[in-house]
Design a protein around this motif. Sequence first.
Motif, PDB file in Angstrom:
ATOM      1  N   SER A   1      -3.153 -28.551 -14.057  1.00  0.00           N
ATOM      2  CA  SER A   1      -4.618 -28.416 -14.083  1.00  0.00           C
ATOM      3  C   SER A   1      -5.162 -28.316 -15.505  1.00  0.00           C
ATOM      4  O   SER A   1      -6.375 -28.404 -15.710  1.00  0.00           O
ATOM      5  CB  SER A   1      -5.043 -27.167 -13.307  1.00  0.00           C
ATOM      6  N   ARG A   2      -4.291 -28.120 -16.485  1.00  0.00           N
ATOM      7  CA  ARG A   2      -4.519 -27.997 -17.932  1.00  0.00           C
ATOM      8  C   ARG A   2      -5.144 -26.667 -18.363  1.00  0.00           C
ATOM      9  O   ARG A   2      -5.332 -26.428 -19.548  1.00  0.00           O
ATOM     10  CB  ARG A   2      -5.300 -29.182 -18.516  1.00  0.00           C
ATOM     11  N   GLN A   3      -5.428 -25.790 -17.423  1.00  0.00           N
ATOM     12  CA  GLN A   3      -5.944 -24.480 -17.777  1.00  0.00           C
ATOM     13  C   GLN A   3      -4.880 -23.692 -18.534  1.00  0.00           C
ATOM     14  O   GLN A   3      -3.723 -23.672 -18.137  1.00  0.00           O
ATOM     15  CB  GLN A   3      -6.337 -23.717 -16.503  1.00  0.00           C
ATOM     16  N   MET A   4      -5.256 -23.048 -19.626  1.00  0.00           N
ATOM     17  CA  MET A   4      -4.347 -22.206 -20.398  1.00  0.00           C
ATOM     18  C   MET A   4      -4.417 -20.792 -19.823  1.00  0.00           C
ATOM     19  O   MET A   4      -5.474 -20.156 -19.828  1.00  0.00           O
ATOM     20  CB  MET A   4      -4.747 -22.189 -21.865  1.00  0.00           C
TER      21      MET A   4
ATOM     22  N   PHE B   1      -9.197 -18.730 -22.337  1.00  0.00           N
ATOM     23  CA  PHE B   1      -9.501 -20.137 -22.528  1.00  0.00           C
ATOM     24  C   PHE B   1     -10.385 -20.690 -21.418  1.00  0.00           C
ATOM     25  O   PHE B   1     -10.251 -20.308 -20.252  1.00  0.00           O
ATOM     26  CB  PHE B   1      -8.192 -20.949 -22.555  1.00  0.00           C
ATOM     27  N   GLY B   2     -11.240 -21.628 -21.808  1.00  0.00           N
ATOM     28  CA  GLY B   2     -11.973 -22.413 -20.828  1.00  0.00           C
ATOM     29  C   GLY B   2     -11.080 -23.504 -20.269  1.00  0.00           C
ATOM     30  O   GLY B   2      -9.939 -23.670 -20.699  1.00  0.00           O
ATOM     31  N   PRO B   3     -11.599 -24.287 -19.326  1.00  0.00           N
ATOM     32  CA  PRO B   3     -10.807 -25.329 -18.675  1.00  0.00           C
ATOM     33  C   PRO B   3     -10.593 -26.566 -19.537  1.00  0.00           C
ATOM     34  O   PRO B   3      -9.809 -27.438 -19.183  1.00  0.00           O
ATOM     35  CB  PRO B   3     -11.632 -25.676 -17.433  1.00  0.00           C
ATOM     36  N   GLY B   4     -11.278 -26.624 -20.673  1.00  0.00           N
ATOM     37  CA  GLY B   4     -11.107 -27.762 -21.575  1.00  0.00           C
ATOM     38  C   GLY B   4     -11.995 -28.943 -21.231  1.00  0.00           C
ATOM     39  O   GLY B   4     -12.412 -29.123 -20.083  1.00  0.00           O
ATOM     40  N   THR B   5     -12.286 -29.725 -22.253  1.00  0.00           N
ATOM     41  CA  THR B   5     -12.976 -31.013 -22.083  1.00  0.00           C
ATOM     42  C   THR B   5     -12.013 -32.103 -22.497  1.00  0.00           C
ATOM     43  O   THR B   5     -11.539 -32.110 -23.637  1.00  0.00           O
ATOM     44  CB  THR B   5     -14.244 -31.091 -22.961  1.00  0.00           C
ATOM     45  N   ARG B   6     -11.711 -32.998 -21.562  1.00  0.00           N
ATOM     46  CA  ARG B   6     -10.831 -34.120 -21.904  1.00  0.00           C
ATOM     47  C   ARG B   6     -11.691 -35.269 -22.373  1.00  0.00           C
ATOM     48  O   ARG B   6     -12.527 -35.779 -21.612  1.00  0.00           O
ATOM     49  CB  ARG B   6      -9.995 -34.542 -20.712  1.00  0.00           C
TER      50      ARG B   6
ATOM     51  N   ARG C   1     -16.354 -31.599 -18.206  1.00  0.00           N
ATOM     52  CA  ARG C   1     -14.925 -31.454 -17.952  1.00  0.00           C
ATOM     53  C   ARG C   1     -14.157 -32.674 -18.453  1.00  0.00           C
ATOM     54  O   ARG C   1     -13.056 -32.549 -18.974  1.00  0.00           O
ATOM     55  CB  ARG C   1     -14.682 -31.260 -16.468  1.00  0.00           C
ATOM     56  N   ASP C   2     -14.770 -33.817 -18.275  1.00  0.00           N
ATOM     57  CA  ASP C   2     -14.195 -35.073 -18.751  1.00  0.00           C
ATOM     58  C   ASP C   2     -15.305 -35.920 -19.357  1.00  0.00           C
ATOM     59  O   ASP C   2     -16.439 -35.899 -18.868  1.00  0.00           O
ATOM     60  CB  ASP C   2     -13.524 -35.852 -17.618  1.00  0.00           C
TER      61      ASP C   2
ATOM     62  N   TYR D   1     -10.147 -25.234 -30.050  1.00  0.00           N
ATOM     63  CA  TYR D   1      -8.824 -25.798 -30.269  1.00  0.00           C
ATOM     64  C   TYR D   1      -8.802 -27.230 -29.738  1.00  0.00           C
ATOM     65  O   TYR D   1      -9.523 -27.573 -28.800  1.00  0.00           O
ATOM     66  CB  TYR D   1      -7.745 -25.008 -29.516  1.00  0.00           C
TER      67      TYR D   1
ATOM     68  N   PHE E   1     -10.391 -27.367 -26.214  1.00  0.00           N
ATOM     69  CA  PHE E   1     -10.498 -26.072 -25.547  1.00  0.00           C
ATOM     70  C   PHE E   1     -11.396 -25.141 -26.345  1.00  0.00           C
ATOM     71  O   PHE E   1     -11.334 -25.090 -27.572  1.00  0.00           O
ATOM     72  CB  PHE E   1      -9.131 -25.407 -25.430  1.00  0.00           C
TER      73      PHE E   1
ATOM     74  N   GLN F   1      -6.056 -30.258 -28.374  1.00  0.00           N
ATOM     75  CA  GLN F   1      -4.686 -30.504 -27.918  1.00  0.00           C
ATOM     76  C   GLN F   1      -4.437 -31.998 -27.821  1.00  0.00           C
ATOM     77  O   GLN F   1      -5.138 -32.709 -27.082  1.00  0.00           O
ATOM     78  CB  GLN F   1      -4.427 -29.842 -26.561  1.00  0.00           C
TER      79      GLN F   1
END
Lengths: 118, 113
Positions: free
Chosen positions: A42-45, B104-109, B9-10, B35, B91, B37
């Motif tokens: 899910s890529r959640q850290m 951390f948040g769920p990140g943006t791809r 999110r994306d 951050y 992130f 990745q």
Amino acid sequence: AQTVTQSQPEMSVQEAETVTLSCTYDTSENNYYLFWYKQPPSRQMILVIRQEAYKQQNATENRFSVNFQKAAKSFSLKISDSQLGDTAMYFCAFMRTNYGGATNKLIFGTGTLLAVQP
Amino acid sequence: DARVTQTPRDKVTEMGQEVTMRCQPILGHNTVFWYRQTMMQGLELLAYFRNRAPLDDSGMPKDRFSAEMPDATLATLKIQPSEPRDSAVYFCASGKQGAETQYFGPGTRLLVL
């Protein structure tokens, strides 16, 4: 400068078995924290466990425990009774601390991909 | 259940376009980190703020990236113009005074074509 090294790119373990992930670090700091983060597909850290450098006692969180060897600059993660949901990338991370308790940047290792086999 | 949120999110965009990523830190957290990745570089810090003031942006390409905190509830990361090498997961993480853990948040791809 601080560095974090994870020498195992991939590991595999059978369900219910125990596995140990390795991490070494290099620093001249005396006050710091070490962390293990988990990143599932899910890529959640997700924070797994943390260790304060000044504490000699190894941290434990349920099935997760660490072996912290400060003199050797080693910080391994042991997962007991592995479950399918433990399948993920695991990152070791270093953070220096300063007086006042502020959070600082994390320095990450390259990660270990753990696969738990049924 | 307090958590860090990130939008979008994306994101898929074309080279040369502006990209804006947003982050809402956990209420009460005074430190915000960005951050990036990638497969090649792993997880690396781009910039971070404490009490909305930038503390370290040495990891950020200054010519095209900018990070701001317009207020305590919003952090933004902009890329203008975007390039294919910017494709990564970005992130946001937040932490509070007196506590060592970052959330951390769920990140943006981001995919730049």
